[in-house]
Scaffold this motif. Structure first.
Motif, short mmCIF file in Angstrom:
data_model
loop_
_atom_site.label_atom_id
_atom_site.label_comp_id
_atom_site.label_asym_id
_atom_site.label_seq_id
_atom_site.Cartn_x
_atom_site.Cartn_y
_atom_site.Cartn_z
N UNK A 16 0.82 -1.22 0.00
CA UNK A 16 0.00 0.00 0.00
C UNK A 16 0.85 1.26 0.00
N UNK A 17 1.99 1.24 0.71
CA UNK A 17 2.86 2.42 0.72
C UNK A 17 3.32 2.73 -0.70
N UNK A 18 3.64 1.69 -1.46
CA UNK A 18 4.07 1.90 -2.85
C UNK A 18 2.92 2.43 -3.70
N UNK A 19 1.73 1.90 -3.47
CA UNK A 19 0.57 2.29 -4.28
C UNK A 19 0.11 3.73 -3.99
N UNK A 20 0.33 4.19 -2.75
CA UNK A 20 -0.11 5.54 -2.40
C UNK A 20 1.03 6.57 -2.44
N UNK A 21 2.21 6.14 -2.86
CA UNK A 21 3.36 7.04 -2.95
C UNK A 21 3.09 8.29 -3.79
N UNK A 22 2.32 8.18 -4.89
CA UNK A 22 2.07 9.38 -5.71
C UNK A 22 1.42 10.54 -4.95
N UNK A 23 0.74 10.23 -3.85
CA UNK A 23 0.06 11.29 -3.08
C UNK A 23 0.98 11.94 -2.04
N UNK A 24 2.13 11.32 -1.83
CA UNK A 24 3.04 11.86 -0.83
C UNK A 24 2.57 11.63 0.60
N UNK A 25 1.70 10.62 0.81
CA UNK A 25 1.24 10.32 2.16
C UNK A 25 2.16 9.29 2.81
N UNK A 26 2.23 9.35 4.11
CA UNK A 26 3.03 8.38 4.86
C UNK A 26 2.08 7.46 5.62
#
Length: 201
Positions: A16-26
């Motif tokens: 999930x961290x990889x999938x949401x990386x485009x948003x810059x969320x941690x």
């Protein structure tokens, strides 16, 4: 933005961290904040994901993301469904990926209809009382093999064969899986919603 992930599954966190990386969320796991896992009393992926997201948001005071996913097999009426992670325990066996896979193979012995799919429901809430949770679903169609194939992934990955790829999910590399999976499909939809509604990215 920090998002609490309502899971303590390290492999799921990495995906999930990889999938949401485009948003810059941690993403941070609820376990790292000392938050216990929520009860999952419902029969649908969406309801369980929503209750997990609200629980994590309430306990942390932060926005939260929850995933409820599993395997749905046509010939078994959608089972193991929301009980995918503990399917073996329904038959008095220990909870483990190996036991879950063994039980599934036993249940499907001799069945001609092998159609199945991985299902993922992702829910994001800004707070525990968020009246507008963001909800996304992803489905990855395949067929149940008669034996395990591949050493990658986790869960039922060695048993779900993707005809279009000619391989089981466990035979895919992490990058390929992240581009095509049920979780990837749900995440792409949720990323779009978070941009539109939460104005992220």
């Amino acid at each position: 933005m920090k998002l609490v992930l309502a899971s303590n599954n390290a492999k799921k966190l990495a995906e999930l961290q990889a999938l949401f990386a485009p948003l810059g969320v941690e993403l941070i796991t609820q376990g790292s904040l000392g938050i216990a896992e929520a009860e999952e009393p419902f029969h649908s992926f969406v309801e369980n994901a929503l209750v997990k997201a609200r629980h994590a948001a309430r306990a942390s005071g932060l926005p939260a993301l929850a995933d409820d996913s599993g395997l749905a097999v046509e010939a078994l009426g959608g089972a193991p469904g929301v009980l995918s992670a503990r399917y073996a325990t329904l038959f008095g066996r220990p909870k483990s990926d190996a036991e879950n896979n063994a039980v599934l193979l036993e249940k499907m012995a001799g069945m001609a209809d092998r159609r199945a799919r991985f299902v993922c429901s992702l829910v994001a809430v800004r707070s525990a009382e968020d009246p507008e949770p963001l909800i996304a679903m992803g489905r990855w169609q395949g067929e149940i093999l008669t034996e395990l194939k591949g050493a990658g992934g986790f869960g039922y990955d060695p048993l779900l064969f993707i005809p279009a790829l000619g391989r089981s999910v466990a035979e895919l590399g992490a990058a390929e899986k992240n581009a095509l999976s049920h979780r990837a499909l749900a995440a792409a939809d949720l990323v779009r919603q978070m941009r539109e509604v939460w104005h992220l990215g």
